[in-house]
Design an enzyme around this catalytic site. Structure first.
Site, short mmCIF file in Angstrom:
data_model
loop_
_atom_site.label_atom_id
_atom_site.label_comp_id
_atom_site.label_asym_id
_atom_site.label_seq_id
_atom_site.Cartn_x
_atom_site.Cartn_y
_atom_site.Cartn_z
N GLU A 76 0.91 -0.98 -0.15
CA GLU A 76 0.05 0.06 0.00
C GLU A 76 0.98 1.31 0.09
OE1 GLU A 76 -2.76 -0.38 -0.89
OE2 GLU A 76 -4.00 -1.84 -0.03
N HIS A 95 -2.46 2.27 8.67
CA HIS A 95 -3.84 1.52 7.75
C HIS A 95 -3.94 0.34 8.78
CE1 HIS A 95 -6.07 -0.74 5.25
NE2 HIS A 95 -5.17 -1.35 4.81
N HIS A 97 -6.94 -3.29 9.50
CA HIS A 97 -8.12 -3.87 9.05
C HIS A 97 -9.13 -4.29 10.37
CE1 HIS A 97 -5.60 -5.75 5.53
NE2 HIS A 97 -6.02 -4.35 5.26
N TYR A 116 -18.86 11.47 20.79
CA TYR A 116 -18.11 12.47 20.39
C TYR A 116 -16.65 12.40 19.92
CZ TYR A 116 -15.40 12.62 24.60
OH TYR A 116 -14.47 12.18 25.52
N HIS A 157 -12.54 -3.17 2.61
CA HIS A 157 -11.45 -3.19 2.93
C HIS A 157 -10.86 -2.67 4.55
CE1 HIS A 157 -7.09 -2.42 1.27
NE2 HIS A 157 -6.83 -2.82 2.56
N TYR A 210 -7.14 20.65 23.39
CA TYR A 210 -6.99 19.49 24.25
C TYR A 210 -5.69 18.89 24.54
CZ TYR A 210 -8.04 14.90 26.48
OH TYR A 210 -8.46 13.79 27.11
ZN LIG Z 1 -5.24 -2.95 3.87
#
Ligand SMILES: [Zn+2]
Length: 214
Positions: A76, A95, A97, A116, A157, A210
């Site tokens: 990716e 990234h 899953h 929130y 995905h 914050y």
């Molecule tokens: Zn992936």
């Protein structure tokens, strides 16, 4: 952050993704962009996080050419690069899953302001249309849809979280998985009651100030 530290931090947070149930095995990927040096540090393709060492981290230039490391970069890499070029505020990409975010992505649902903490991403988490993993079409679907959000669901995905640095991007991934779980459970149990636009505007305003002031 020193170069060696970046690599160690990528390994550590890769394992942390496993420990916090954000991924399994070698799933998902993480990267950091050193904008000044034009260097992307990214986890390798298909290596289990448990076995990952700093030497396995691949270093690429901003066009994706490998400049350091014997491994192949994550499949990716393309969308990581596309995000870094798309928005200058992005310093790291995580990234996953993770199961609940991915469940919603498989239902082609965005995550609305059901809690929130969605504010870690923005007023909602948008959904990028499906494209095959590792393709320029997926990178385009992400940059076309992400807007100003710090997170985006990828249809069928998973989840992409971004931040100014790696720990910020990791926090977004973790908090959005929590909100995804809550949203899923409200859908299963009954009717989610969403926050209004003005309530979310107030949350996003508070989030800006914050944390620990130094
Ligand atoms: Zn992936």
């Amino acid at each position: 952050m020193m170069m060696v530290d970046v690599k160690a931090e990528l390994c550590r947070l890769g394992r942390e993704m496993l420990a916090r149930n954000l991924t399994t095995g070698s799933g998902g990927n993480l990267s950091v962009y050193d904008r000044r040096q034009d260097r992307v540090y990214i986890t390798p393709s298909g290596l289990a996080y448990m076995a990952l060492t700093a030497d396995d981290i691949v270093v690429c230039d901003g066009r994706g050419a490998v400049v350091e490391g014997a491994r192949r970069p994550s499949s990716e890499l393309g969308f990581h690069l596309a995000l870094y070029h798309h928005r200058e505020d992005i310093g790291a990409v995580v990234h996953t899953h993770s199961v609940f975010a991915t469940t919603l992505a498989c239902m082609h649902r965005e995550i609305p302001p059901v809690h929130y903490l969605v504010g870690f991403a923005g007023p909602k988490v948008p959904l990028a249309p499906y494209a095959t993993f590792g393709t320029p079409a997926l990178a385009r679907a992400i940059t076309d849809t992400i807007g100003a959000s710090n997170a985006i669901l990828l249809a069928n995905h998973g989840l992409v979280a971004i931040g100014a640095n790696l720990s910020a991007a990791f926090d977004v991934a973790e908090e959005i998985e929590l909100v995804a779980r809550i949203y899923y459970q409200t859908l299963v149990a009954g009717e989610p009651r969403l926050l209004s636009e003005s309530q979310m505007t107030e949350v996003l305003e508070k989030f800006k100030g914050y944390g620990q002031k130094t």
